[in-house]
Scaffold this motif. Structure first.
Motif, PDB file in Angstrom:
ATOM      1  N   UNK A  36      62.733  82.929  54.570  1.00  0.00           N
ATOM      2  CA  UNK A  36      62.778  82.297  53.246  1.00  0.00           C
ATOM      3  C   UNK A  36      64.210  82.285  52.708  1.00  0.00           C
ATOM      4  N   UNK A  37      64.657  81.111  52.304  1.00  0.00           N
ATOM      5  CA  UNK A  37      65.980  80.995  51.679  1.00  0.00           C
ATOM      6  C   UNK A  37      65.922  79.877  50.660  1.00  0.00           C
ATOM      7  N   UNK A  38      66.808  79.966  49.698  1.00  0.00           N
ATOM      8  CA  UNK A  38      66.962  78.854  48.775  1.00  0.00           C
ATOM      9  C   UNK A  38      68.249  78.119  49.121  1.00  0.00           C
ATOM     10  N   UNK A  39      68.353  76.880  48.665  1.00  0.00           N
ATOM     11  CA  UNK A  39      69.615  76.171  48.822  1.00  0.00           C
ATOM     12  C   UNK A  39      70.715  77.052  48.227  1.00  0.00           C
ATOM     13  N   UNK A  40      71.785  77.204  48.938  1.00  0.00           N
ATOM     14  CA  UNK A  40      72.958  78.057  48.633  1.00  0.00           C
ATOM     15  C   UNK A  40      72.803  79.477  49.165  1.00  0.00           C
ATOM     16  N   UNK A  41      71.635  79.837  49.715  1.00  0.00           N
ATOM     17  CA  UNK A  41      71.441  81.148  50.373  1.00  0.00           C
ATOM     18  C   UNK A  41      71.758  81.029  51.868  1.00  0.00           C
ATOM     19  N   UNK A  42      71.927  82.207  52.496  1.00  0.00           N
ATOM     20  CA  UNK A  42      72.027  82.274  53.960  1.00  0.00           C
ATOM     21  C   UNK A  42      72.979  81.231  54.501  1.00  0.00           C
ATOM     22  N   UNK A  43      72.538  80.395  55.451  1.00  0.00           N
ATOM     23  CA  UNK A  43      73.453  79.424  56.052  1.00  0.00           C
ATOM     24  C   UNK A  43      73.563  78.110  55.269  1.00  0.00           C
ATOM     25  N   UNK A  44      72.876  77.999  54.143  1.00  0.00           N
ATOM     26  CA  UNK A  44      72.760  76.694  53.476  1.00  0.00           C
ATOM     27  C   UNK A  44      73.720  76.553  52.297  1.00  0.00           C
ATOM     28  N   UNK A  45      74.416  75.426  52.257  1.00  0.00           N
ATOM     29  CA  UNK A  45      75.280  75.126  51.111  1.00  0.00           C
ATOM     30  C   UNK A  45      74.416  74.647  49.939  1.00  0.00           C
ATOM     31  N   UNK A  46      74.963  74.756  48.725  1.00  0.00           N
ATOM     32  CA  UNK A  46      74.201  74.450  47.518  1.00  0.00           C
ATOM     33  C   UNK A  46      74.360  73.025  47.025  1.00  0.00           C
ATOM     34  N   UNK A  47      73.982  72.828  45.777  1.00  0.00           N
ATOM     35  CA  UNK A  47      73.793  71.476  45.225  1.00  0.00           C
ATOM     36  C   UNK A  47      74.820  71.081  44.170  1.00  0.00           C
ATOM     37  N   UNK A  48      75.695  72.010  43.762  1.00  0.00           N
ATOM     38  CA  UNK A  48      76.649  71.687  42.687  1.00  0.00           C
ATOM     39  C   UNK A  48      77.872  70.996  43.301  1.00  0.00           C
ATOM     40  N   UNK A  49      77.677  69.729  43.643  1.00  0.00           N
ATOM     41  CA  UNK A  49      78.696  68.969  44.364  1.00  0.00           C
ATOM     42  C   UNK A  49      78.355  67.491  44.244  1.00  0.00           C
ATOM     43  N   UNK A  50      79.288  66.658  44.687  1.00  0.00           N
ATOM     44  CA  UNK A  50      78.997  65.224  44.624  1.00  0.00           C
ATOM     45  C   UNK A  50      77.954  64.812  45.658  1.00  0.00           C
ATOM     46  N   UNK A  51      77.774  65.642  46.702  1.00  0.00           N
ATOM     47  CA  UNK A  51      76.719  65.393  47.691  1.00  0.00           C
ATOM     48  C   UNK A  51      76.259  66.732  48.244  1.00  0.00           C
TER      49      UNK A  51
END
Ligand SMILES: [Zn+2]
Length: 350
Positions: free
Chosen positions: A114-129
């Motif tokens: 279980x991970x959320x966006x921006x956790x573990x290997x995943x980049x987050x959403x505060x960006x232009x894409x």
């Protein structure tokens, strides 16, 4: 592309780690889709990432953010186009392995990865894409614009699962919500009222109590020694059917006293501390149910979207700022001076 990212985690002042700057445009891997972000909302989870205590092992720099609404841009290799490029979507922010017993069963939030966006290997959403699993994208509820839809994925989903899955609240039930004004608490208040529940909020702030009453909460109570008695008095001596707990140490004793015999306390956070006295005699003698809750499933997210559409619920937005003014938004979030959601917008088109 412009990003809001943590350059490092930890240190005395986590906001020192916050940077608004350029990072490379992500290419979607297989199974993922790139979203042109139009609006993204902040969560306390983002502050935890800045403090270096986010989910999983994080490498920095790390783009922050779990919640996003935007436009489908490009699919990764060998990924079926589920929603056509150009479609406006809001994204479920939970990522799981998709293969284990939990993922193949009814509750993938129990997945060990279980991970959320921006956790573990995943980049987050505060960006232009940003890139998200293609299966996590859903069309917006028809009555919501992108900035309001961007409020739903974390706090509203958390509150939805707490109320309707974990506490199994039904219309006419009475629910006590601890910490009025907080992210999950505000979402729970809106969802509970839309579902026909009676709502008693508890808040230290007279202003926040008054605001909750103005939004339609039936009662607002001051915390402290007299709070449980007041809540029991407001329910004809019975106690509430469920308590929505995200505060922890400061409110736990009241939560256990205010819930009716056989009632449920659902806990999804502990902002004032995680180790209140357990008060086990009360738990067994009154046959209380205490349930933990974290985020929600993809199916619950779909139900949340349908629920907001059918009830016309519009998430409460505190402030909308451009992506470049993220530091100001984070200062407000860290100071707790927020009622409803802080939204960052890309190019004002949301
Ligand atoms: Zn799994």
């Amino acid at each position: 592309m412009l990003c809001v990212y943590a350059a490092a985690g930890g240190g005395e002042d986590p906001l020192v780690n916050l940077v608004v700057g350029e990072r490379d445009m992500p290419a979607p891997p297989p199974g993922f889709v790139r979203i042109r972000v139009r609006a993204a909302s902040l969560n306390h989870h983002d502050l935890w990432t800045l403090r270096g205590v986010g989910g999983g092992a994080i490498t920095y720099p790390r783009t922050l953010g779990c919640d996003v609404a935007g436009i489908v841009d490009a699919y990764g290799p060998d990924t079926p186009e589920m929603l056509a490029p150009g479609t406006a979507v809001v994204c479920h922010s939970v990522i799981t392995c998709g293969r284990c017993d939990s993922c193949l069963g009814p509750d993938e939030t129990l997945c060990r990865t279980f991970a959320m966006l921006s956790d573990g290997p995943y980049e987050g959403t505060l960006a232009e894409a940003c890139v998200v699993p293609a299966a996590n994208c859903f069309p917006l509820p028809r009555h919501l614009d992108l900035r309001h839809a961007a409020c739903l994925p974390t706090t509203f989903l958390t509150a939805y699962r707490m109320l309707f899955t974990r506490a199994a609240c039904r219309p006419g039930d009475t629910v006590c919500i601890q910490g009025a004004g907080g992210g999950v608490a505000t979402a729970a208040e809106a969802l509970a009222l839309a579902a026909g529940l009676r709502v008693i909020v508890v808040s230290r702030s007279e202003e926040r109590r008054a605001q909750a009453l103005a939004r339609g909460a039936q009662h607002a109570v001051e915390p402290g020694r007299a709070a449980a008695a007041a809540i029991i008095g407001l329910t004809a001596g019975r106690g509430v059917d469920a308590v929505i707990e995200t505060v922890g140490d400061a409110t736990w004793a009241t939560s256990l006293r205010a819930v009716r015999p056989g009632g449920t306390v659902v806990v999804a956070g502990a902002t004032t501390g995680p180790n209140p006295p357990a008060d086990l005699a009360r738990v067994f003698w009154r046959q209380l149910t205490i349930r933990g809750s974290t985020m929600g499933t993809r199916a619950e997210f779909q139900s949340l979207l349908a629920f907001t559409e059918s009830t016309g619920l519009v998430p409460l937005v505190d402030t909308v700022l451009p992506l470049s003014e993220a530091p100001e938004a984070f200062r407000r979030l860290a100071a707790g001076q927020v009622t409803g959601k802080l939204v960052l917008e890309v190019d004002g088109s949301a």
